[in-house]
Design an enzyme around this catalytic site. Structure first.
Site, mmCIF file in Angstrom:
data_model
loop_
_atom_site.group_PDB
_atom_site.id
_atom_site.type_symbol
_atom_site.label_atom_id
_atom_site.label_comp_id
_atom_site.label_asym_id
_atom_site.label_seq_id
_atom_site.Cartn_x
_atom_site.Cartn_y
_atom_site.Cartn_z
ATOM 1 N N TYR A 53 1.040 -1.206 -0.252
ATOM 2 C CA TYR A 53 -0.337 0.061 -0.510
ATOM 3 C C TYR A 53 0.606 1.372 -0.120
ATOM 4 O O TYR A 53 0.624 1.907 -0.932
ATOM 5 C CB TYR A 53 -1.088 0.004 1.683
ATOM 6 C CG TYR A 53 -1.813 -0.670 0.765
ATOM 7 C CD1 TYR A 53 -3.141 -0.727 0.167
ATOM 8 C CD2 TYR A 53 -2.102 -2.172 1.975
ATOM 9 C CE1 TYR A 53 -3.893 -1.951 -0.094
ATOM 10 C CE2 TYR A 53 -3.639 -3.105 1.562
ATOM 11 C CZ TYR A 53 -3.767 -3.347 0.940
ATOM 12 O OH TYR A 53 -5.205 -3.470 0.205
ATOM 13 N N ARG A 88 -10.534 -3.310 1.607
ATOM 14 C CA ARG A 88 -9.987 -4.479 0.936
ATOM 15 C C ARG A 88 -9.120 -5.049 2.232
ATOM 16 O O ARG A 88 -8.608 -4.366 3.094
ATOM 17 C CB ARG A 88 -9.406 -4.698 -0.220
ATOM 18 C CG ARG A 88 -8.752 -5.897 -1.362
ATOM 19 C CD ARG A 88 -9.005 -5.641 -2.518
ATOM 20 N NE ARG A 88 -7.375 -6.610 -2.484
ATOM 21 C CZ ARG A 88 -7.387 -7.814 -2.946
ATOM 22 N NH1 ARG A 88 -8.447 -8.396 -2.964
ATOM 23 N NH2 ARG A 88 -6.908 -8.265 -3.398
ATOM 24 N N HIS A 89 -9.383 -6.460 2.283
ATOM 25 C CA HIS A 89 -8.002 -7.036 3.508
ATOM 26 C C HIS A 89 -6.338 -6.141 3.258
ATOM 27 O O HIS A 89 -6.489 -6.159 2.377
ATOM 28 C CB HIS A 89 -8.418 -8.997 3.610
ATOM 29 C CG HIS A 89 -7.412 -8.717 2.209
ATOM 30 N ND1 HIS A 89 -6.478 -9.560 1.651
ATOM 31 C CD2 HIS A 89 -8.118 -9.573 1.356
ATOM 32 C CE1 HIS A 89 -6.060 -10.077 0.254
ATOM 33 N NE2 HIS A 89 -7.166 -9.761 0.005
ATOM 34 N N GLY A 90 -5.710 -6.682 4.319
ATOM 35 C CA GLY A 90 -4.503 -5.908 4.220
ATOM 36 C C GLY A 90 -3.956 -7.088 4.015
ATOM 37 O O GLY A 90 -3.718 -8.504 3.176
#
Ligand SMILES: *[C@@H]1O[C@H](CO)[C@@H](O)[C@H](O)[C@H]1NC(C)=O
Length: 372
Positions: A53, A88-90
């Site tokens: 990210y 969204r998931h990590g």
């Protein structure tokens, strides 16, 4: 024995998608990982859905808990009524399938080395031998689970959202938060980490309790909503379970661009080209990204590829997502209509209740809805 820089670095954050209209507040520090320079690779811009990210948004690096916009700018232009976030998931481990392929490739390199026992070309240490010695680092049980870095991604995202919408994330609204997740363990865990981040916002300095003991309770599981594609018959028949639906992807895997990479990698690693295929190459490429994101280490897997290879492998991943999740087939996006209908109904309801509230009724709609 090759060693990575060995620093568990990382700092990061992670929204993938946030659909929002409305509110939250903030504070607290929980970064226990030092904000040092994360390990980098020239391949990083080509990891697609496996991009860290903070690589996609370097603005997160200086202070991963600070909102990316000035909350006061919002205050002047609108009044937040409700926030719906689709998150969204990590950061997660590779899936069991990816780990199996990696083990296959690793085994190939080890067998080759013990088989002929020769040193690399010109007596130098070759990459194939270095990789054979490099610990695999992933086991089947990890199967796509959320990693600690991924929990941190979620906590920091929660803190940023809370800072950005202080009115919505008032203490009063805290217990009215509604969190819905798919049953995937990485998503359930992401939801829990998100709630723990919020808890830190409301109770800075105190260790968060188990999510089951929180005011809003643990995230509710709803696969029909959150894994809409698994519940859409037309999508399952025409795309997911259809052996020929991804024929463009298959064609690219055996096409000249990939063949070129197969030959290059076979020469670099000194393995027969027939022992390699596009899937193994792709997993080697992703292992570079997983090692960076999960371990903060630039592993020798990153040295297998140059930028031209990375562009081809990025395209391969994009092509797959295009046909399986994206614009390739109309049903891919249409299958999400149930989720979007749910979101818009929540927004409509919030507005309606706000108006009724102005007329003298109490608002009961949850001010914050998070879908993971
Ligand atoms: C499978 O995909 C191909 C290619 O898009 C398509 O022509 C075919 O109709 C699909 N099969 C089914 C059962 O939908």
């Amino acid at each position: 024995m090759l060693r990575g820089p060995g620093r568990l670095v990382t700092v990061s954050v992670a929204p993938v998608a946030a659909l929002a209209v409305a509110l939250l507040s903030s504070l607290s520090r929980c970064s226990f990982l030092e904000p040092e320079h994360p390990a980098v690779s020239a391949l990083s811009p080509y990891f697609g859905t496996k991009t860290r990210y903070e690589d996609a948004n370097p603005g997160l690096l200086p202070d991963p808990e600070a909102p990316r916009r000035d909350p006061e700018l919002l205050e002047d232009t609108c009044t937040p009524v409700q926030l719906v976030a689709l998150i969204r998931h990590g950061t997660r481990y590779p899936t069991a399938k990816q780990i199996r392929k990696l083990r296959q490739l690793h085994g190939l390199l080890q067998a080759r080395r013990s088989g002929d026992g020769r040193a690399g070309p010109a007596g130098g240490r070759n990459l194939g031998a270095a990789l054979a010695d490099w610990p695999l680092g992933y086991a089947d049980w990890m199967d796509g689970q959320l990693v600690e870095k991924g929990r941190q991604d979620m906590r920091q995202l929660a803190l940023r959202l809370a800072s950005l919408f202080p009115a919505l994330f008032s203490l009063e609204n805290y217990g009215r938060l509604q969190l819905v997740t798919s049953s995937k363990h990485r998503c359930v865990d992401s939801g829990a980490a998100f709630l723990q981040g919020l808890w830190q916002h409301y109770h800075p300095g105190l260790p968060p309790p188990d999510v089951a003991d929180m005011e809003c309770g643990p995230p509710r599981i709803n696969d029909k909503l959150m894994r809409f594609f698994d519940h859409c018959e037309k999508f399952l028949t025409e795309v997911e379970k259809n052996a020929t639906a991804l024929y463009h992807v298959e064609a690219f895997k055996t096409g000249p661009e990939m063949q070129n990479i197969l030959k290059k990698v076979a020469a670099t690693l000194q393995v027969p080209v027939n022992n390699l295929n596009a899937d193994l190459i792709q997993v080697a490429f992703f292992t570079c990204s997983f090692d960076l994101a999960i371990k903060g280490v630039k592993s020798p897997w990153c040295d297998v590829f140059d930028i031209d290879d990375a562009k081809v492998l990025e395209y391969l991943n994009d092509l797959k997502q295009y046909w399986k999740r994206g614009y390739g087939y109309t049903i891919n996006s249409r299958s999400s209509c149930t989720l979007f209908q749910d979101i818009f109904q929540h927004l409509d309801k919030a507005i309606e209740q706000k108006q009724r509230f102005l007329d003298g009724f109490a608002a009961v709609c949850p001010p914050i809805t998070v879908r993971m």
